[in-house]
Structure formats: C-alpha cells, structure tokens
Design a protein around this motif. Structure first.
Motif, PDB file in Angstrom:
ATOM      1  N   LYS A  92       1.143 -46.845   3.452  1.00 19.77           N
ATOM      2  CA  LYS A  92       2.449 -46.534   2.875  1.00 19.77           C
ATOM      3  C   LYS A  92       2.494 -47.024   1.438  1.00 19.77           C
TER       4      LYS A  92
ATOM      5  N   LEU B  73       1.552 -38.100  -6.614  1.00 20.12           N
ATOM      6  CA  LEU B  73       2.139 -37.808  -5.299  1.00 20.12           C
ATOM      7  C   LEU B  73       1.216 -36.921  -4.467  1.00 20.12           C
ATOM      8  N   ARG B  74       0.602 -35.956  -5.075  1.00 23.79           N
ATOM      9  CA  ARG B  74      -0.292 -35.057  -4.331  1.00 23.79           C
ATOM     10  C   ARG B  74      -1.573 -35.773  -3.925  1.00 23.79           C
TER      11      ARG B  74
ATOM     12  N   ARG C 193      -0.666 -37.765  -0.877  1.00 28.74           N
ATOM     13  CA  ARG C 193      -0.557 -36.916   0.322  1.00 28.74           C
ATOM     14  C   ARG C 193      -1.933 -36.540   0.842  1.00 28.74           C
ATOM     15  N   GLU C 194      -2.864 -36.239  -0.058  1.00 24.50           N
ATOM     16  CA  GLU C 194      -4.228 -35.897   0.364  1.00 24.50           C
ATOM     17  C   GLU C 194      -4.872 -37.044   1.133  1.00 24.50           C
ATOM     18  N   ARG C 195      -4.475 -38.268   0.846  1.00 24.28           N
ATOM     19  CA  ARG C 195      -5.013 -39.457   1.520  1.00 24.28           C
ATOM     20  C   ARG C 195      -4.254 -39.796   2.801  1.00 24.28           C
ATOM     21  N   GLY C 196      -3.239 -39.023   3.125  1.00 22.24           N
ATOM     22  CA  GLY C 196      -2.453 -39.302   4.314  1.00 22.24           C
ATOM     23  C   GLY C 196      -1.516 -40.484   4.158  1.00 22.24           C
TER      24      GLY C 196
ATOM     25  N   PHE D 283       1.994 -42.270   3.386  1.00 25.28           N
ATOM     26  CA  PHE D 283       3.428 -41.985   3.409  1.00 25.28           C
ATOM     27  C   PHE D 283       4.063 -42.606   2.178  1.00 25.28           C
ATOM     28  N   VAL D 284       4.872 -41.830   1.461  1.00 25.73           N
ATOM     29  CA  VAL D 284       5.484 -42.283   0.218  1.00 25.73           C
ATOM     30  C   VAL D 284       6.998 -42.350   0.373  1.00 25.73           C
TER      31      VAL D 284
ATOM     32  N   GLU E 118       7.821 -32.495  -2.541  1.00 24.25           N
ATOM     33  CA  GLU E 118       7.414 -32.209  -1.162  1.00 24.25           C
ATOM     34  C   GLU E 118       6.460 -33.265  -0.608  1.00 24.25           C
ATOM     35  N   CYS E 119       5.892 -34.075  -1.473  1.00 23.93           N
ATOM     36  CA  CYS E 119       4.960 -35.117  -1.047  1.00 23.93           C
ATOM     37  C   CYS E 119       5.648 -36.457  -0.775  1.00 23.93           C
TER      38      CYS E 119
ATOM     39  N   GLY F 259       7.919 -38.690   1.418  1.00 25.93           N
ATOM     40  CA  GLY F 259       8.400 -38.702   2.796  1.00 25.93           C
ATOM     41  C   GLY F 259       9.827 -39.178   2.929  1.00 25.93           C
TER      42      GLY F 259
END
Length: 247
Positions: free
Chosen positions: A85, A105-106, A109-112, A114-115, A131-132, A134
């Motif tokens: 996180k 942000l992208r 997200r690629e790393r899984g 949660f932001v 969109e990235c 959470g």
C-alpha cells in the motif's frame, strides 16, 4: 515504523517534487482501513494555509519546493520498501497532477500496489491516472481553517466520488461540527441510489479549551442521529503523540 527516507536529487524526467518518503501505518480513514502499513510519498507544495489563527497546520515543512525525484526513483523506493500500500499525501498532491503523477500511479498499479491519496477539497478529482487510485480521501475544510471558501462546491465533489472514497471533516470546535452536520444533511439529498463516498468526522487534537474533544463529538453525533458518519480518530497521533519526525 521506519525512519524518514531522504530524497536524492535527480535530473531524470518525468519527475515530481517530493518532501519525504517513509514507511509507517496509515492513521487516517481510507478504504484499506486505519492502522494499515503504508509507504508514504509526501509531495511538496500546498495551495492553502489552514488554521493561521491557531498557529498553522501540522505539515508546514511540506510547503517548500521539495526535492525533484524521477518516477523511476520513486517506484524503486516503493519496490525496496516492499509494502503493498502507498499513501500519496502532501502538501497538496494534486498541485502536481499531470504526466508525472499519472506515470507514478500507473507504475504502482502495474505492481499491484493499492494507492490512497489524501487531498484537500480545493481541486476536483479529474486528474490523469485517477483510475489507479483505490481510495481518494478529501479533507473538506471547515470554518476554523479559514479556507472553506477555497473548497469545491460540496454537491459536485460528493457526486464525483465513489464508495471507496472518503470526505472527512477535521473539527476544531462546535461551529465546525455544525458546518459538517449541514454537509451530511445535504449528502442525504444527493444519494439517489448511486455509489457515494463515506463521510468522516475527525476531532482535531489537541483540542482547545473551547474545542470539541472526541467524547463530546461522539455524543453529539449520536444525538443528531448521523448514523452514516464514521468517526476518524487520527491513530498516528495516539501512537506517536510527541513525534518530532515523520511517522
């Protein structure tokens, strides 16, 4: 809790201006819950000057220019921390909305990862890369801050957020509570079956002599039957009440 991670200068691009990086727990409301371990990226710069009558906010050190760091460096720091996180905060992180923030942000997200993003209510959530995120946590400024006039119209902001997002109100005194209560009543008229953000009331600590301590806040909230509101006790201020550095 891990100590402050100092930022190294960089000339790479895209880049963001950063105040500090540190590993801690998230003491504020967010969709992953308070107390969740998180890697903090505190971006530099703020467009508001809250609580000037009361000595200013508690993160004035983030108002400066910060240190320029490339997105690659920031992602490398996240990788090294190994935490699933990330909390983006400031200052005001959306002052740096654009290609670099979107790339960060992208990459997260690629790393899984949660932001969650902590932002004030002056900037609409229409940024690239949204969109990235959470969980968007909007700190909607109450009258004691002196910055209420800078806020986005409440109805427009409320309608633009989803069920994993938050709108929190930091309450210093009964006047702040009255303001936040009116926003809750307004939100009831706006819901019409759509996914809506969670509303949270946070007592400002330490409270002033004429302030609104947590027990009084809870009693008033229940008396007013504001059952949709969460109480946000800032956990980090209890874990580290005398902290002089980032935690």
């Amino acid at each position: 809790m891990e100590g402050l991670l100092m930022c190294a200068p960089t000339t790479d691009s895209p880049a963001l201006r950063v105040t500090s990086l540190f590993l801690s727990i998230d003491g504020e409301v967010n969709a992953r819950g308070q107390g969740t371990p998180s890697f903090f990226i505190r971006l530099a710069g703020c467009n508001l000057r809250c609580w000037q009558r009361f000595g200013g906010c508690d993160t004035v050190y983030s108002f400066g220019p910060g240190t320029r760091m490339s997105v690659e460096e920031l992602l490398a720091r996240v990788d090294a921390a190994g935490c699933p996180k990330v909390t983006l905060t400031g200052g005001e992180p959306l002052l740096q909305k654009g290609a670099a923030l979107a790339a960060l942000l992208r990459g997260l997200r690629e790393r899984g990862v949660f932001v969650s993003m902590e932002t004030n209510g002056s900037i609409a959530p229409d940024f690239e890369g949204r969109e990235c995120v959470g969980s968007l946590v909007y700190d909607y400024k109450c009258p004691s801050t002196g910055c209420t006039a800078a806020m986005q119209p409440f109805a427009a902001l409320f309608r633009s957020l989803g069920s994993s997002d938050y709108m929190k109100f930091v309450l210093r005194d009964p006047a702040d509570y009255a303001f936040a209560r009116e926003r809750v009543l307004e939100a009831r008229e706006l819901r019409d079956g759509r996914p809506c953000p969670v509303l949270a009331f946070s007592p400002m600590l330490p409270t002033a002599a004429d302030g609104l301590p947590p027990d009084a806040l809870v009693a008033q909230l229940l008396a007013d039957r504001l059952f949709e509101v969460q109480v946000n006790i800032q956990m980090h201020k209890y874990v580290w009440p005398d902290a002089k550095t980032e935690v």
